[in-house]
Write a protein that holds these residues in place. Structure first.
Motif, PDB file in Angstrom:
ATOM      1  N   ALA A 172      19.547  10.663  43.537  1.00 43.93           N
ATOM      2  CA  ALA A 172      19.289   9.263  43.917  1.00 43.93           C
ATOM      3  C   ALA A 172      20.590   8.469  43.847  1.00 43.93           C
ATOM      4  N   ILE A 173      21.390   8.737  42.818  1.00 41.23           N
ATOM      5  CA  ILE A 173      22.669   8.014  42.669  1.00 41.23           C
ATOM      6  C   ILE A 173      23.586   8.342  43.840  1.00 41.23           C
ATOM      7  N   THR A 174      23.623   9.641  44.186  1.00 42.31           N
ATOM      8  CA  THR A 174      24.450  10.067  45.317  1.00 42.31           C
ATOM      9  C   THR A 174      24.040   9.316  46.576  1.00 42.31           C
ATOM     10  N   THR A 175      22.731   9.193  46.778  1.00 42.99           N
ATOM     11  CA  THR A 175      22.227   8.532  47.989  1.00 42.99           C
ATOM     12  C   THR A 175      22.656   7.075  48.022  1.00 42.99           C
ATOM     13  N   ILE A 176      22.604   6.427  46.862  1.00 37.40           N
ATOM     14  CA  ILE A 176      23.003   5.012  46.816  1.00 37.40           C
ATOM     15  C   ILE A 176      24.492   4.877  47.136  1.00 37.40           C
ATOM     16  N   LEU A 177      25.300   5.754  46.558  1.00 36.97           N
ATOM     17  CA  LEU A 177      26.743   5.693  46.812  1.00 36.97           C
ATOM     18  C   LEU A 177      27.025   5.930  48.293  1.00 36.97           C
ATOM     19  N   LEU A 178      26.261   6.844  48.861  1.00 38.87           N
ATOM     20  CA  LEU A 178      26.430   7.159  50.277  1.00 38.87           C
ATOM     21  C   LEU A 178      26.063   5.954  51.138  1.00 38.87           C
ATOM     22  N   PHE A 179      24.977   5.311  50.765  1.00 32.29           N
ATOM     23  CA  PHE A 179      24.516   4.133  51.515  1.00 32.29           C
ATOM     24  C   PHE A 179      25.604   3.053  51.498  1.00 32.29           C
ATOM     25  N   ILE A 180      26.221   2.871  50.322  1.00 34.19           N
ATOM     26  CA  ILE A 180      27.254   1.840  50.211  1.00 34.19           C
ATOM     27  C   ILE A 180      28.459   2.195  51.095  1.00 34.19           C
ATOM     28  N   ALA A 181      28.818   3.485  51.114  1.00 32.45           N
ATOM     29  CA  ALA A 181      29.928   3.917  51.980  1.00 32.45           C
ATOM     30  C   ALA A 181      29.603   3.559  53.433  1.00 32.45           C
ATOM     31  N   PHE A 182      28.331   3.685  53.793  1.00 25.08           N
ATOM     32  CA  PHE A 182      27.917   3.359  55.157  1.00 25.08           C
ATOM     33  C   PHE A 182      28.025   1.880  55.460  1.00 25.08           C
TER      34      PHE A 182
END
Lengths: 862, 234
Positions: free
Chosen positions: A731-741
């Motif tokens: 879940a943390i990875t997904t959030i970080l990825l979303f922010i990169a987007f």
């Protein structure tokens, strides 16, 4: 000093006023950088809080201990204390027992109960009872005088609302007993371990409570000053077989190493947001350098040196970095609320138990995030600053606009990019250094840089190939967009580079998470097979150190339900500093229902030899982290036995707290010693019945016959919980990825806005020669479509390569495991068009900027 | 679009354009009354800030007046909706700018074809016409070049070709010699005069220089946004 004041004044006149005039773009860039910095800072601070909590817990528990005597996987005889305490080299010795228990009836969150000899322990650990009423001198002596007394940690007393004198009912795997609370620990030293969720009792009470009569976990030692190696050897020689002397820092260091590896991976992932933010700074500073060439030439002609212009643009980058970092502070304080809890929970689930109550603002982490943000912002401004310093003062005399359309060395840049991408392959073959996947990270950086360098060429080729077709498809606006993109040079390419980075991260993480999940699922269904798992209560948290009692075993082996039993015993050990589990199980019965996911070794022969007890099989993680593989000799001290067995095969295993070594339980009993049953897994013999109902009935029968002595979970629930942990971890990875987007989308907005503003005169010319508003807006939209297509296509390719690096290089070097590679086509087919849509939405603010300056500006006298 | 001879092609009544600059207002032009017949070569003169460019931007449909009446080639530019203005710019006027304003990513030939393509013309029909124009202007060997590879005079001739591609009735030139040396400046003015003479276009040239004086059939002097009767002193 005078020159600094002059520089600041000039910077304010030339740059700050310009930034203020174009505040919208500046705010977008600042927000992008701030988000990146906030993610980086919050992730680092969150993991650091867990690391600090773990280290401080371990340090408080170790106290002033210099050496520790223990028996790997087992207990020491208490009689050893009196023998060792009289050794001439030993100054102090203190026995200890510890384990997790839970408050009966309340929430089932276990806490640490430590059993010590309050007198012998004094030289080792500092703790005292908090002042309060009633208070008398030597209250702690009640621990010795009265059985079933304890001193409660402050956090626990607060949580459950207990005061001294009251009774608290505690549950252990063996029994549930009332303890009288002698006092509450003052919040200092040992009381701070485990976030205050602990209790102290006398070691004799602990033994009686847990049934460990005459046994202790460890003996802590303080040695006489100036001990020689010979003295150490002398102590070791007096120890019974299987007892080893180690430093208290070893367990701490192995836990710290695991948390640090996790921190590094999260840091790298969060750095991706900053990396994408770097493109934003480059984009805006490059615009300023390009669109203000005439002003720069005027500055040069009025006496400004090339170096001064270089510094002014470098200062622009610094200002963006500084302001972005400051803006990151409130964003971080919001982000950290989520991350602090999520990260500590993930670390507790995956690696070592940590209790983080509050955030600690570590000055080094804050300094690091500040420096990294400033560094990448300055780095982003470096190339535009170089471009600015090359402006000739002669250009001040020229009225005509200087376009940037001169031949760009796109082919040479592309060549270099391909060279970098090719370098990824040999780099991926290099081993990691000290558990850090340095070659993997360098390969990732080269991959991103290589694709970013390719992007001008990709855009050029895309424009060339598509421009004629675009005319048929979207009319003149599409054709003009294609022609513009073809010759737009590095500025468009930089934004495409940012998109490539974000898309590549997305694609690679989608593939990695999918591959990982699929492999874990396969492992869970094959290796974690079983219909019901039973162990002692709180077995897992106590590392299965308390075996099942003979009565329970007798009951379980004579159940009415038609089941097969696979008894097991799991020892938590260390190979050097690397933690692993040594798991004994009834391999023959297990293989009738389940199997291993084989990686190396002839599986048929290996299985046959494993069943015969000829050797062990090890997990991929164990093999990668220890360097031991098929044919090597596995050697370990397990309780009283020194085990030496050849490694027969390597299998996949995704237990998170290190590696695993499997061996046949009956042969261990025959060749070494009786390991006792730590747990049992049940397989229903009749596979054609309603398995869920049969498991419920089996569980009911066990509870009826054994009472509340066992912790049980159905195989289905266990496998589901494994996948739940997996999903929560990512879940943390997904959030970080979303922010990169989000930052990459900001990049698209900024670039297009920059391109619109920079081309005001060109767009107005188009209007003057007959283009309608609609045509010009469609042209900008087509430009964004082409940029997004280029970014997404190249990002997809880059992502495929990156996914290989993640699955087979970085994961192997960081955690020791790899996965079965699998493309999540469904997720990609669904999400890639969504990314295109998002990126196109990001183009809308830029389109709104068209004609903010009236077309009649074209005719204004200069 | 061709306009019949002797007919008034441009007519303004009390044409005024006031710009708002923050709290203050600046008068671009004020109460301009003007009638220009077809096939005139008008030289629009005045100092910097006199309103030449403002008047040209209104005549070309790039800007709208604050008040007054404005009819160009029968088009009422006051009431014209945006779509009609776009058509007007495509079909009725051709613009030549001081800074040439060629699109740097397009070749010379593509720059010339652009207005016709924007109007929805077929490239197969437009390109031969653009080639003819470029050859007439002496740029036959420069068609594939990028604007950055041209001299100032060549760029301005390309801009003239672009202005002519849609066969407009009126050519509006804003300081067309402003960025050129005297030889190239003279050449450009001669070209515009030739357009007026041989191709029967109405040409309006806003300029500081006296190069066009010899060819002018009408001279308008602007001062502080208004037409002045006195001789122009630039």
């Amino acid at each position: 000093m005078r020159s600094l004041v002059f520089f600041l004044r000039l910077f304010s006149w030339f740059s700050l006023r310009h930034i203020g005039k174009h505040w919208f773009q500046a705010m977008l860039v600042l927000f992008g950088i701030a988000l990146g910095a906030a993610v980086f800072t919050s992730v680092r601070l969150s993991v650091h809080a867990s690391l600090r909590s773990f280290t401080s817990s371990m340090n408080h528990i170790a106290g002033r201990t210099e050496k520790v005597l223990a028996r790997p996987g087992g207990f020491l005889p208490e009689s050893l204390v009196s023998a060792i305490i009289n050794h001439p080299s030993v100054r102090n010795a203190s026995p200890m027992l510890s384990g997790y228990v839970q408050h009966f009836g309340a929430d089932k969150e276990p806490f640490l109960l430590i059993g010590i000899d309050p007198i012998l322990d004094r030289p080792f650990r500092s703790w005292q009872i908090a002042k309060g009423k009633p208070r008398k001198v030597g209250m702690w002596l009640d621990l010795l005088k009265e059985p079933y007394t304890l001193i409660l940690g402050g956090a626990l007393a607060r949580q459950y609302g207990y005061a001294p004198g009251e009774k608290i009912k505690l549950e252990h795997s063996r029994q549930t007993v009332d303890f009288r609370i002698v006092g509450v620990l003052a919040p200092e030293n040992l009381a701070l371990a485990e976030g205050g969720r602990l209790a102290l009792t006398d070691i004799a009470t602990f033994q009686e409570f847990t049934g460990l009569y005459g046994k202790i976990d460890r003996i802590d030692l303080r040695l006489q000053p100036e001990q020689t190696a010979e003295n150490f050897q002398n102590i070791v020689s007096t120890l019974p077989p299987g007892v080893i002397m180690s430093s208290p820092s070893e367990r701490r260091e192995s836990g710290q190493a695991m948390i640090r590896a996790y921190q590094l991976n999260l840091s790298i992932l969060s750095f991706a947001s900053l990396f994408v933010g770097m493109f934003l700074v480059y984009s805006l500073v490059a615009l300023n350098a390009a669109s203000r060439r005439h002003e720069l030439a005027i500055l040069r002609s009025t006496g400004a040196s090339a170096r001064l212009l270089f510094l002014i643009f470098l200062a622009q980058g610094t200002v963006f970095g500084l302001a972005g970092w400051l803006l990151a502070i409130p964003i971080s304080s919001f982000l950290i609320k989520y991350l602090l809890h999520g990260v500590s929970q993930t670390i507790s689930t995956l690696f070592v138990r940590v209790t983080v109550e509050q955030l600690s603002l570590n000055s080094w982490e804050i300094f690091l995030s500040f420096m990294v943000t400033i560094f990448i912002s300055v780095l982003a401004a470096y190339l535009p600053a170089r471009e600015a310093m090359q402006v000739s003062p002669k250009e001040a005399l020229s009225i005509a606009e200087h376009s940037e359309q001169a031949d760009k060395p796109t082919l040479r840049l592309a060549g270099l990019g391909i060279f970098f991408i090719v370098l990824v392959w040999p780099l991926s073959k290099l081993p990691g250094y000290a558990g850090v996947p340095l070659p993997g990270y360098i390969a990732t950086l080269l991959l991103f840089t290589g694709f970013a360098m390719l992007s001008p060429w990709i855009l050029e080729q895309l424009g060339k190939a598509l421009a004629p077709k675009l005319r048929r498809l979207g009319g003149m606006p599409a054709y003009l967009a294609g022609r513009y993109i073809r010759g737009s040079g590095n500025r468009t390419a930089i934004s495409v580079g940012a998109l490539i980075t974000a898309v590549a991260l997305f694609v690679s993480l989608v593939i990695m998470i999918h591959s990982f999940r699929q492999t874990v699922q396969l492992w869970a269904y094959q290796t974690v097979s079983g219909d019901l798992f039973a162990t002692t209560k709180m077995g897992e948290v106590n590392q299965f150190r308390y075996p099942l009692s003979p009565e329970v075993i007798r009951t379980l082996t004579t159940l009415d339900a038609p089941v097969d039993l696979v008894p097991n015993r799991r020892y938590f050990l260390n190979y050097g500093k690397f933690p692993y589990e040594f798991e004994l199980l009834d391999v023959v019965t297990f293989l009738r229902y389940g199997s291993y996911v084989w990686l190396k070794g002839p599986s048929e022969t290996a299985i046959h030899r494993l069943i015969s007890g000829d050797g062990v099989i090890v997990s991929e993680v164990f093999s990668n982290r220890t360097g031991l593989t098929v044919g090597d000799l596995f050697r370990a001290q397990i309780e009283t036995s020194l085990v030496e067995l050849p490694i027969l095969g390597v299998v996949r295993d995704y237990r998170t707290q290190g590696g695993v070594v499997f061996y046949a339980m009956p042969h261990f009993k025959r060749r070494f010693h009786d390991p006792k049953w730590g747990g049992v897994r049940f397989f229903l013999r009749n596979r054609n019945q309603n398995l869920d109902a049969a498991v419920v009935s089996l569980r009911r029968e066990i509870i009826e016959k054994c009472g509340d002595q066992l912790g049980m979970i159905s195989g289905k629930e266990l496998r589901q919980s494994i996948l739940k942990v997996f999903d929560e971890t990512f879940a943390i990875t997904t959030i970080l990825l979303f922010i990169a987007f989000v930052i990459a989308a900001l990049g698209i907005t900024t670039t297009l806005a920059v391109l619109v503003l920079e081309r005001t005169s060109q767009l107005n010319t188009l209007y003057a020669v007959g283009a309608s508003f609609g045509q010009i807006r469609r042209m900008i939209f087509w430009e964004s479509i082409l940029m997004v297509i280029a970014g997404e296509t190249a990002g997809f390719l880059c992502g495929l390569i990156l996914s290989y690096l993640l699955v087979f290089v970085i994961n192997r070097q960081s955690f020791g495991w790899t996965f079965l590679y699998g493309l999540d086509l469904k997720a990609l087919v669904f999400s890639l068009p969504l990314i295109i849509l998002t990126a196109l939405m990001a183009a809308l603010p830029a389109i709104r900027l068209v004609f903010r300056q009236p077309p009649a500006m074209l005719l204004r006298e200069r | 679009m061709r306009v019949s001879e002797k007919k008034t092609v441009i007519e303004t009544k009390a044409l005024t354009r006031i710009y708002s600059l923050g709290d203050s207002e600046v008068i671009g032009i004020s109460s301009i009354n003007l009638e220009i017949a077809a096939r005139e070569l008008v030289v629009l003169k005045g100092n910097s800030g006199s309103g030449k460019s403002t008047l040209l931007s209104l005549l070309s449909g790039l800007d709208r007046p604050t008040s007054g009446e404005l009819k160009v080639a029968g088009h009422d530019l006051i009431k014209a909706p945006e779509e009609q203005l776009t058509r007007f710019r495509r079909e009725v006027v051709g613009m030549v700018f001081q800074n040439f304003n060629l699109l740097p990513t397009l070749s010379v030939l593509e720059n010339v074809c652009l207005p016709a393509l924007l109007a929805g013309g077929w490239p197969e029909k437009i390109e031969p016409k653009a080639i003819d124009l470029l050859q007439w202007l002496g740029l036959g060997d420069r068609m594939a070049h990028q604007p950055a590879q041209l001299s100032g005079g060549e760029m301005q001739r390309t801009a003239i070709a672009r202005a002519l591609i849609n066969d407009p009735a009126i050519i509006l030139a804003d300081e067309p010699t402003g960025n050129l040396d005297s030889r190239n400046g003279q050449l450009v003015i001669q070209l515009l005069a030739e357009l007026h003479r041989t191709r029967e276009r109405t040409v309006i040239i806003a300029t500081h220089s006296n190069l066009a004086d010899a060819f002018a059939t009408m001279e308008i002097c602007l001062k502080d946004g208004m037409i002045t009767d006195t001789t122009c002193e630039v």
